[in-house]
Design a protein around this motif. Structure first.
Motif, mmCIF file in Angstrom:
data_model
loop_
_atom_site.group_PDB
_atom_site.id
_atom_site.type_symbol
_atom_site.label_atom_id
_atom_site.label_comp_id
_atom_site.label_asym_id
_atom_site.label_seq_id
_atom_site.Cartn_x
_atom_site.Cartn_y
_atom_site.Cartn_z
ATOM 1 N N LEU A 77 33.338 -49.655 -31.685
ATOM 2 C CA LEU A 77 31.984 -49.738 -31.127
ATOM 3 C C LEU A 77 30.924 -49.355 -32.163
ATOM 4 O O LEU A 77 29.896 -50.029 -32.287
ATOM 5 N N VAL A 78 31.175 -48.273 -32.899
ATOM 6 C CA VAL A 78 30.201 -47.831 -33.906
ATOM 7 C C VAL A 78 30.114 -48.849 -35.035
ATOM 8 O O VAL A 78 29.025 -49.224 -35.475
ATOM 9 N N LEU A 79 31.265 -49.329 -35.494
ATOM 10 C CA LEU A 79 31.286 -50.284 -36.599
ATOM 11 C C LEU A 79 30.732 -51.640 -36.173
ATOM 12 O O LEU A 79 30.067 -52.321 -36.958
ATOM 13 N N GLY A 80 30.960 -52.024 -34.916
ATOM 14 C CA GLY A 80 30.484 -53.315 -34.430
ATOM 15 C C GLY A 80 28.974 -53.421 -34.374
ATOM 16 O O GLY A 80 28.414 -54.510 -34.524
ATOM 17 N N SER A 81 28.307 -52.295 -34.139
ATOM 18 C CA SER A 81 26.845 -52.331 -34.065
ATOM 19 C C SER A 81 26.191 -51.711 -35.297
ATOM 20 O O SER A 81 24.999 -51.410 -35.282
ATOM 21 N N TRP A 82 26.974 -51.504 -36.344
ATOM 22 C CA TRP A 82 26.420 -50.944 -37.587
ATOM 23 C C TRP A 82 25.594 -52.003 -38.294
ATOM 24 O O TRP A 82 25.942 -53.174 -38.236
ATOM 25 N N PRO A 83 24.479 -51.772 -38.905
ATOM 26 C CA PRO A 83 23.873 -50.481 -39.243
ATOM 27 C C PRO A 83 22.907 -49.937 -38.194
ATOM 28 O O PRO A 83 22.416 -48.830 -38.346
ATOM 29 N N SER A 84 22.637 -50.702 -37.115
ATOM 30 C CA SER A 84 21.683 -50.187 -36.118
ATOM 31 C C SER A 84 22.231 -48.947 -35.421
ATOM 32 O O SER A 84 21.456 -48.095 -34.969
ATOM 33 N N SER A 85 23.568 -48.820 -35.349
ATOM 34 C CA SER A 85 24.148 -47.635 -34.711
ATOM 35 C C SER A 85 23.880 -46.366 -35.508
ATOM 36 O O SER A 85 23.953 -45.265 -34.971
ATOM 37 N N SER A 86 23.530 -46.515 -36.789
ATOM 38 C CA SER A 86 23.285 -45.330 -37.614
ATOM 39 C C SER A 86 22.040 -44.579 -37.182
ATOM 40 O O SER A 86 21.860 -43.418 -37.560
ATOM 41 N N GLN A 87 21.175 -45.218 -36.384
ATOM 42 C CA GLN A 87 19.968 -44.542 -35.914
ATOM 43 C C GLN A 87 20.274 -43.492 -34.859
ATOM 44 O O GLN A 87 19.505 -42.554 -34.681
ATOM 45 N N TYR A 88 21.399 -43.640 -34.140
ATOM 46 C CA TYR A 88 21.663 -42.714 -33.046
ATOM 47 C C TYR A 88 23.013 -42.016 -33.115
ATOM 48 O O TYR A 88 23.217 -40.994 -32.466
ATOM 49 N N VAL A 89 23.979 -42.516 -33.872
ATOM 50 C CA VAL A 89 25.333 -41.949 -33.832
ATOM 51 C C VAL A 89 25.357 -40.512 -34.346
ATOM 52 O O VAL A 89 25.858 -39.615 -33.663
ATOM 53 N N ILE A 90 24.815 -40.263 -35.539
ATOM 54 C CA ILE A 90 24.854 -38.917 -36.114
ATOM 55 C C ILE A 90 24.087 -37.942 -35.221
ATOM 56 O O ILE A 90 24.557 -36.839 -34.935
#
Length: 196
Positions: A145-158
């Protein structure tokens, strides 16, 4: 008599200490909830804090290395301090790129951990096979899930991970503080002398 007074003082100090622990837990819980609501801000804040910690740690390490010149530690200390300072400057100047890189790294860690848990669980077939497979599948799914929406997921994952860590650490401190206060209260009641 003085001994009983000393016990009462230490019980009061313990009670107060556990109260402060619970207050700290409440503050961490609130910070975790705010971070979960504003995950993008939490991510950016954590990256900037991480960068400043690297920079300050590098400067302190450099000062320590200068004090240790003439020893075998000097050049190793200078190299490590320079790397910390350089990494701190990069993180402070490019917090979004750092968050994207750390998110990619976290996704790859989840994928690797999930794969090894699934394979290891199937090979070993230990008593906790069901839980091992469930955790492996969860790690694998989270990584995908994190990799599938990367790089936009980097705004909220951390930010979400750090906020969840704050939330659960805060809940643990609240439970410890509340439980400690109750135990101190029970012990104090038991040690009080009965009516003569």
């Amino acid at each position: 008599m003085a001994r009983a007074g000393t016990r009462g003082d230490s019980a009061t100090k313990l009670h107060r200490g556990f109260s402060w622990l619970a207050v700290l837990g409440v503050l961490l819980v609130l910070a975790g909830i705010v971070g979960l609501v504003y995950t993008a801000v939490a991510t950016l804040t954590s990256m900037l804090l991480f960068g400043w910690l690297l920079l300050i740690g590098g400067i302190v390490g450099l000062l320590h290395a200068v004090q240790a010149r003439g020893t075998g530690f000097f050049w190793l200390g200078v190299i490590v301090a320079a790397l910390n300072i350089a990494a701190g400057i990069v993180v402070i100047r490019l917090p979004h790129a750092t968050a994207a890189a750390l998110t990619m790294f976290a996704a790859l860690l989840f994928l690797t951990a999930g794969f090894f848990r699934l394979v290891g669980g199937l090979v070993v077939r230990g008593p906790q096979l069901g839980w091992t497979l469930l955790l492996g599948a969860f790690d694998l799914l989270l990584g995908i899930l994190v990799l599938g929406s990367w790089p936009s997921s980097s705004q909220y994952v951390i930010g979400a991970f750090i906020s969840l860590a704050l939330l659960f650490d805060g809940l643990g401190l609240v439970a410890t503080g509340y439980g400690g206060r109750r135990i101190v209260g029970l012990v104090s009641e038991r040690e009080q002398p009965g009516p003569a």
